[in-house]
Motif scaffolding. Sequence first.
Motif, PDB file in Angstrom:
ATOM      1  N   LEU A   1     -22.031 -24.123  82.980  1.00 40.77           N
ATOM      2  CA  LEU A   1     -20.855 -24.980  82.792  1.00 40.77           C
ATOM      3  C   LEU A   1     -21.214 -26.194  81.948  1.00 40.77           C
ATOM      4  O   LEU A   1     -20.463 -26.635  81.082  1.00 40.77           O
ATOM      5  N   LEU A   2     -22.406 -26.711  82.206  1.00 43.14           N
ATOM      6  CA  LEU A   2     -22.849 -27.902  81.496  1.00 43.14           C
ATOM      7  C   LEU A   2     -23.056 -27.593  80.011  1.00 43.14           C
ATOM      8  O   LEU A   2     -22.722 -28.394  79.151  1.00 43.14           O
ATOM      9  N   VAL A   3     -23.588 -26.401  79.735  1.00 46.81           N
ATOM     10  CA  VAL A   3     -23.796 -25.999  78.344  1.00 46.81           C
ATOM     11  C   VAL A   3     -22.461 -25.905  77.633  1.00 46.81           C
ATOM     12  O   VAL A   3     -22.282 -26.391  76.519  1.00 46.81           O
ATOM     13  N   ARG A   4     -21.473 -25.318  78.335  1.00 43.36           N
ATOM     14  CA  ARG A   4     -20.174 -25.153  77.678  1.00 43.36           C
ATOM     15  C   ARG A   4     -19.488 -26.494  77.475  1.00 43.36           C
ATOM     16  O   ARG A   4     -18.844 -26.721  76.452  1.00 43.36           O
TER      17      ARG A   4
ATOM     18  N   THR B   1     -21.096 -29.301  77.022  1.00 44.05           N
ATOM     19  CA  THR B   1     -21.840 -29.887  75.906  1.00 44.05           C
ATOM     20  C   THR B   1     -21.289 -29.383  74.586  1.00 44.05           C
ATOM     21  O   THR B   1     -21.078 -30.158  73.640  1.00 44.05           O
ATOM     22  N   SER B   2     -21.031 -28.072  74.519  1.00 43.62           N
ATOM     23  CA  SER B   2     -20.576 -27.537  73.245  1.00 43.62           C
ATOM     24  C   SER B   2     -19.217 -28.117  72.881  1.00 43.62           C
ATOM     25  O   SER B   2     -18.935 -28.337  71.713  1.00 43.62           O
TER      26      SER B   2
END
Lengths: 364, 415, 283
Positions: free
Chosen positions: B243-246, B248-249
């Motif tokens: 979730l954090l990666v998404r 961030t994106s």
Amino acid sequence: MLLMRRFLGVIFVLILGLSFGMTSAFSESLTVVSWGGSYTHSQEKAYHEPFTSETGIKVLSENYNGGLAEIKTQVETGTVTWDVVDVELSDALRGCDEGLLEPLDTLALPPAPDGTPASSDFMEEAITECAVGTIVWSTIYAYNEKSFPGAKPSTIADLFDTKKFPGKRGFRKGPKVTLEMALMADGVSPNQVYAVLSTEAGLKRAFAKLDSIRDDIVWWESGSQPPQLLADGEVAMSTAYNGRIFNAVVVEDQPFTIVWDGQIQDLDLWVIPRGGKNVEAAKRFVAFSTTTKALADQAKYIAYGPVRMSSIPQVGRHADSGVDMKPHMPTSPANTKNALFNDVFFWADFSEELNQRFASWLAK
Amino acid sequence: MRDVGSVGLDGVALKRALERSGRRRRMWSFLVVLPPLIFLLVAFVYPMGKVFTRGFYDSTVSEIIPETTALLSSWDVGEGLPSEEVYATLLRELVAAKKERTLGLLGTRLNFELSAALGVVKSTARRGAKMEAPYKESMIGLSERWGSLDIWVALKRVSENVSMKHFLASVDLEYDREGSIVLVPEEERVYVKILLRTLWMSLVVSFFTLLLGFPVAHLMATVKRKHANLLLILVLLPFWTSLLVRTTSWIVLLQRNGVVNDLLVWTGLLSDDQRLSMMFNMEGTLVAMVQILLPFAILPMYSVMRTIPPSYMKAARSLGASYGYAFLRVYVPCTIPGLAAGVLLVFILSTGYYITPALLGGDEGMMISNFIAFHMKKTLNWGFAAALACVVLLGVMVLYWLYDRLVGIEKLKLG
Amino acid sequence: MASGSYRTLSERMWGWIFLLFCGGVFLFLVMPLLVIVPLSFNAQPYFTFTSEMLRFDSEAFSFRWYEQFWLSDKWRSSLVNSFFIATVTAICASILGVLAALGLSRPEMPYRRLINAILISPLIVPIVVSAAGLFFFFAPLGLIGTFPGVIIAHTVLTLPFVVITVTATLVGFDKSLIRAGLMCGASPLRVFFQVTLPLILPGVLSGALFAFVISFDEVVVVLFVASVEQQTVPRQMWAGLREELSPIILAVATVLIGVSVVLLLMLEMLRRRSDRLRGVEET
């Protein structure tokens, strides 16, 4: 039964791993908690590294965003893992009142080189029952030169004037500092700010001033955000901690300018959460890092003023760039013409109510 | 001991044996489920109950000033200021609390009720030891606040172990001086707005995930299995990514100097100083949430649509229905279970969103979870955070029950 | 789409619009992930494409953020912590989850609906609420800031995913095999380890993978119940996003995307294997 044995084997390894994970938590080191970024970096250089080379005790850095939540949790649950914490003055007082902090009044702080005892060498507010001060820092506002090629902002009123200086504004999310700046921009002189803010009419006035730029405000929460927001062009000007802006300018060559008019000063202090495992070593660290020399050394890495009078003449040049640090200190006479010192007693009394009103104003 | 062979001949014995074996099997099944069930009851259901009790039970103050609490419980605001005895007891206990370092705990709680009470209590405790009887006069002499009813009402309120005040506050209500329930002053109202906003945002997100997810699920259900598997991986990949990666994106995309703005400037649609602010507002948060929750809508719809035989549509067409008519009247009704599952799941999950609003939301995009975290972590008003959490929990439980009724929990599938 | 021959021209046009729309949605789903990957090789400390990058200038790309990620003690130790926590969580959640799924799949299970609702509830309760509850629960037990605390919390959160995945693989599981095993004189435990477990193993492993990924990515509960000794990769990322937006985060994100791809492919293989084992025909 091979599978069964394998299954038991996995469980065994699991238990082994668990106990390993738990024991690895205990080692000979101090966890020192601070605000991250270039500020923590300056402390590592001036305090942690010399401390480790003198005592052999390893210092681990941990970041947080202020407040007493973590300390309270750790003390009340008996799982204190933070040994020394860098806190704002208001939190130092509240934490002491709530019994969360180790009393430091018996701690022997070394005198100044000329023999002045520590008690008169430190600024008045910098030694409290449970805390020892390190720096004077300031919330100022800064702007990106690129956003204003023509006329430059120069007063606190310009921060709230989006007609003359269009663009987004960054503010720390919370009533503290924001309300004071709003009043100063509205023409209240610094020595009157808290008197005005204590009245209902004054509070309305502050919020009305904020209302006038409300759609242009971007809120930040941690000290590293404002330089980032300014660099990314997300805001044209932003309130910020002065040291962070100084570092962005000197170390990273960013085209930012600080406006000192209407700056609000505060202190940062070391405190020791009660019931930690390394209280003695933590006390040693606090005494070590608040000597005249250590405090003056820190100012080589970031533009925050030492709280010891005897450190001030020793403040030299910036470690990397050789810039003279004295004019960049919040306490430098040229910068304090229209300055305010944060009133911790006002905030101790009114923070709950103002937090609530601020949240309500934000939700509107 | 009876012969095994004879059991089969005796009807009653057989019935009993079957019953017994049935009971044993039920017991066995139950025993198998017991460890995970006990684990969840202890480590999850009990903690949720704890949230509930935290919301209305707090004995901190009554433990710090027990005698004053006892005296105040029989005092009523209608009687006017309390007696000299109450003043003397309170003063004694305040001085003791200062020594015990618990004064701050009392003071902060008092401050939640009445601004600036902390300062009064602290200065009183500091000078308490030197004060002389009659204490009522000397305390009022020290601070005129002791002569007002407000501070005594506040003291009485914080010293009550059980109180509904946090639950009331979570819907912008409070007790007035006489103890009746009233709305808080307008400039302090927050939570009803935030709750409504959370509902509104969840509705918008569910609507858009449905709008975007339905055609995609339909496509996946109607193409060849080989292609469907490939498309499924495209849906599952974001689902499996942090979730954090998404989030961030999305920061990378939506920033002022971000990819979307760059693209707009590069194509000449915007000039460099017209860059849009797409982050730190509600719209940005909603876009990111739709993308993040979309797989939760697609997967249940897909698994239902896969089971609808294509012959239904063919039959409708051969009976003369137009494609659109057949689609609406035959196909869509068959998809309702998957549709309901997807939309409800997305709705439930989005009411509890925290990370994405915190990073992308600015102040416009803050949802109720952000306020729970704020009171847990910043103001340390845990009782109030617990009450807010209960309000959310209650809402979600109603939806969960609805989900179970309409869809059935056992039908929940993830890829 | 199967009924192509029936379609008129306007219907075919709608078909194209439909495909275009779906293509757009897929782009919307995947594009944000793809954007991060090239940016993580940016030689400059920015979060955006530099003009040199767009010209494919080789000097505009570098591995410096990956290098910094690998050389930084903080990131490395949080990677170790994340792996440790996620692995133990996956094992615990799988054991409990398999038991739950086995029990729930029995037709004679009493109170099935209620028990199922309880087992799935951690998935439904908002994560902040769960985190607050676990915090209140752990605080008096001294589990705050310990590895067992984080692992228990993650086991709670991942259990529903294991239950759902394993239950799905148990559908169509041939129960006569168990009876056959029992009739051959094997003890129930032996039947479980030698008949049931090998058959449902692919499902169990996918459940375990699921638990691993969710625990590996989880940040909110870690923020509430962990301390610096349990610093995990997502928590470090969270701190980074709120403080110093350094492109190291993009490098970490790319690594995490890579991990997801690998795990997803493993899952797909397991699914096929499980279908074969269960005799579901490949279509």
